[in-house]
Design an enzyme around this catalytic site. Structure first.
Site, PDB file in Angstrom:
ATOM      1  N   GLY A  42     -92.934   2.288  22.729  1.00 12.28           N
ATOM      2  CA  GLY A  42     -91.844   1.839  23.600  1.00 12.28           C
ATOM      3  C   GLY A  42     -92.240   1.241  24.939  1.00 12.28           C
ATOM      4  N   GLU A  98     -94.378   5.540  30.815  1.00 13.15           N
ATOM      5  CA  GLU A  98     -93.447   5.842  29.714  1.00 13.15           C
ATOM      6  C   GLU A  98     -92.294   4.848  29.721  1.00 13.15           C
ATOM      7  OE1 GLU A  98     -92.592   7.393  27.130  1.00 13.15           O
ATOM      8  OE2 GLU A  98     -92.993   9.529  27.146  1.00 13.15           O
ATOM      9  N   ASP A  99     -91.716   4.646  28.556  1.00  7.34           N
ATOM     10  CA  ASP A  99     -90.501   3.829  28.493  1.00  7.34           C
ATOM     11  C   ASP A  99     -89.286   4.616  28.973  1.00  7.34           C
ATOM     12  OD1 ASP A  99     -90.701   5.567  26.321  1.00  7.34           O
ATOM     13  OD2 ASP A  99     -90.037   4.120  24.819  1.00  7.34           O
ATOM     14  N   ASP A 102     -86.274  11.500  28.241  1.00  7.42           N
ATOM     15  CA  ASP A 102     -84.991  11.971  27.718  1.00  7.42           C
ATOM     16  C   ASP A 102     -84.912  13.477  27.971  1.00  7.42           C
ATOM     17  OD1 ASP A 102     -82.623  11.797  26.165  1.00  7.42           O
ATOM     18  OD2 ASP A 102     -83.697  12.058  24.296  1.00  7.42           O
ATOM     19  N   THR A 103     -85.363  14.296  27.022  1.00 10.24           N
ATOM     20  CA  THR A 103     -85.386  15.742  27.287  1.00 10.24           C
ATOM     21  C   THR A 103     -86.530  16.116  28.238  1.00 10.24           C
ATOM     22  OG1 THR A 103     -86.874  16.199  25.445  1.00 10.24           O
ATOM     23  CG2 THR A 103     -84.511  16.264  24.968  1.00 10.24           C
ATOM     24  N   GLY A 104     -87.566  15.290  28.260  1.00  6.48           N
ATOM     25  CA  GLY A 104     -88.734  15.563  29.102  1.00  6.48           C
ATOM     26  C   GLY A 104     -89.879  16.238  28.365  1.00  6.48           C
ATOM     27  N   THR A 106     -91.795  15.187  25.868  1.00  4.73           N
ATOM     28  CA  THR A 106     -92.973  14.333  25.621  1.00  4.73           C
ATOM     29  C   THR A 106     -93.831  14.236  26.883  1.00  4.73           C
ATOM     30  OG1 THR A 106     -91.687  13.059  24.041  1.00  4.73           O
ATOM     31  CG2 THR A 106     -93.719  12.041  24.834  1.00  4.73           C
ATOM     32  N   LEU A 107     -93.178  13.996  28.004  1.00  3.74           N
ATOM     33  CA  LEU A 107     -93.947  13.841  29.235  1.00  3.74           C
ATOM     34  C   LEU A 107     -94.608  15.149  29.662  1.00  3.74           C
ATOM     35  CD1 LEU A 107     -94.663  11.476  30.960  1.00  3.74           C
ATOM     36  CD2 LEU A 107     -92.840  12.110  32.524  1.00  3.74           C
ATOM     37  N   ARG A 164     -86.336  -4.265  19.511  1.00  3.14           N
ATOM     38  CA  ARG A 164     -87.419  -3.989  20.453  1.00  3.14           C
ATOM     39  C   ARG A 164     -87.693  -5.158  21.403  1.00  3.14           C
ATOM     40  NH1 ARG A 164     -90.715   0.357  20.091  1.00  3.14           N
ATOM     41  NH2 ARG A 164     -90.907   0.910  17.917  1.00  3.14           N
TER      42      ARG A 164
HETATM   43  P1  5GP Z   1     -88.216  13.172  25.279  1.00  4.08           P
HETATM   44  O1  5GP Z   1     -86.963  13.788  24.718  1.00  4.08           O
HETATM   45  O2  5GP Z   1     -89.414  13.894  24.797  1.00  4.08           O
HETATM   46  O3  5GP Z   1     -88.142  13.027  26.788  1.00  4.08           O
HETATM   47  O4  5GP Z   1     -88.278  11.687  24.709  1.00  4.08           O
HETATM   48  C1  5GP Z   1     -88.917  11.437  23.505  1.00  4.08           C
HETATM   49  C2  5GP Z   1     -88.891   9.998  23.106  1.00  4.08           C
HETATM   50  O5  5GP Z   1     -87.632   9.721  22.501  1.00  4.08           O
HETATM   51  C3  5GP Z   1     -89.035   8.908  24.162  1.00  4.08           C
HETATM   52  O6  5GP Z   1     -90.349   8.671  24.552  1.00  4.08           O
HETATM   53  C4  5GP Z   1     -88.505   7.716  23.351  1.00  4.08           C
HETATM   54  O7  5GP Z   1     -89.500   7.223  22.484  1.00  4.08           O
HETATM   55  C5  5GP Z   1     -87.404   8.360  22.534  1.00  4.08           C
HETATM   56  N1  5GP Z   1     -86.091   8.100  23.131  1.00  4.08           N
HETATM   57  C6  5GP Z   1     -85.314   8.938  23.844  1.00  4.08           C
HETATM   58  N2  5GP Z   1     -84.150   8.345  24.185  1.00  4.08           N
HETATM   59  C7  5GP Z   1     -84.227   7.084  23.690  1.00  4.08           C
HETATM   60  C8  5GP Z   1     -83.338   5.959  23.715  1.00  4.08           C
HETATM   61  O8  5GP Z   1     -82.231   5.962  24.277  1.00  4.08           O
HETATM   62  N3  5GP Z   1     -83.765   4.825  23.074  1.00  4.08           N
HETATM   63  C9  5GP Z   1     -84.968   4.746  22.428  1.00  4.08           C
HETATM   64  N4  5GP Z   1     -85.261   3.601  21.820  1.00  4.08           N
HETATM   65  N5  5GP Z   1     -85.836   5.781  22.404  1.00  4.08           N
HETATM   66  C10 5GP Z   1     -85.465   6.929  23.028  1.00  4.08           C
END
Ligand code: 5GP
Length: 175
Positions: A42, A98-99, A102-104, A106-107, A164
């Site tokens: 992303g 990071e792109d 979301d939940t945090g 991954t980071l 994308r």
């Molecule tokens: P996390 O929940 O661990 O913070 O996010 C995990 C991953 O979910 C992000 O790095 C991204 O790849 C994917 N993600 C979360 N929200 C979105 C969204 O709104 N659009 C897209 N394309 N990917 C998302």
């Protein structure tokens, strides 16, 4: 299927990326080794625009992660590293790019992973942040935009590998 609806225009993104680059330039003006670590897939468009807007010398690495569930890190927050950096980052100033956060989960996984490798400094930069979905605390250093809890595509972000390469960031309705 409904068409993606614009949330951030290409112009808004370009302006914000330029101002993030200015902030990062100031932070790392005396860095001896800045390494941008892009999280695939992303972040590839954001990283390439951000990196080209920087004036401080830097090198670029990529990593790839996947969740054990589907697209997002799963409820338990499990994340899997599927591709690692090529070169050692010990003693370097590392900026994870990071792109979207979301939940945090991954980071958080990535900061723990890189902290354990002995960087000189470790900071995080995300283009997008969904504060409403936050489950774990991450000290985000650079945030491009805070967005509502919607699924976004474009500018590197996909839905099932679609959209994308849109130049702007759009929301799509829940599928
Ligand atoms: P996390 O929940 O661990 O913070 O996010 C995990 C991953 O979910 C992000 O790095 C991204 O790849 C994917 N993600 C979360 N929200 C979105 C969204 O709104 N659009 C897209 N394309 N990917 C998302």
């Amino acid at each position: 299927m409904e068409q993606p609806r614009e949330l951030l225009s290409a112009q808004e993104i370009a302006k914000r990326v330029a101002s993030l680059a200015t902030e990062i330039d100031q932070q790392y003006v005396s860095s001896r080794e800045l390494v941008l670590v892009g999280v695939l897939k992303g972040s590839f468009i954001f990283l390439s625009d951000l990196a080209r807007a920087l004036t401080v010398p830097h090198r670029i690495e990529f990593i790839a992660v996947s969740s054990y569930g589907d697209k997002e890190s799963d409820e338990a927050g499990r994340v899997k590293l599927v591709m690692d950096v090529r070169h050692d980052i010990a003693n370097a100033d590392v900026l994870i790019v990071e792109d979207i956060v979301d939940t945090g989960h991954t980071l958080l996984y990535l900061t723990r992973l890189f902290e354990a490798r002995g960087p000189r400094s470790l900071r995080t930069c995300t283009l997008l942040h969904k504060p409403a979905r936050k489950r774990v605390e991450n000290g985000l250093d650079y945030v491009g935009f805070e967005i509502p809890d919607v699924w976004v595509v474009g500018y590197g972000l996909d839905f099932a590998e679609r959209h994308r390469t849109l130049p702007n960031i759009c929301s799509i309705p829940p599928q």
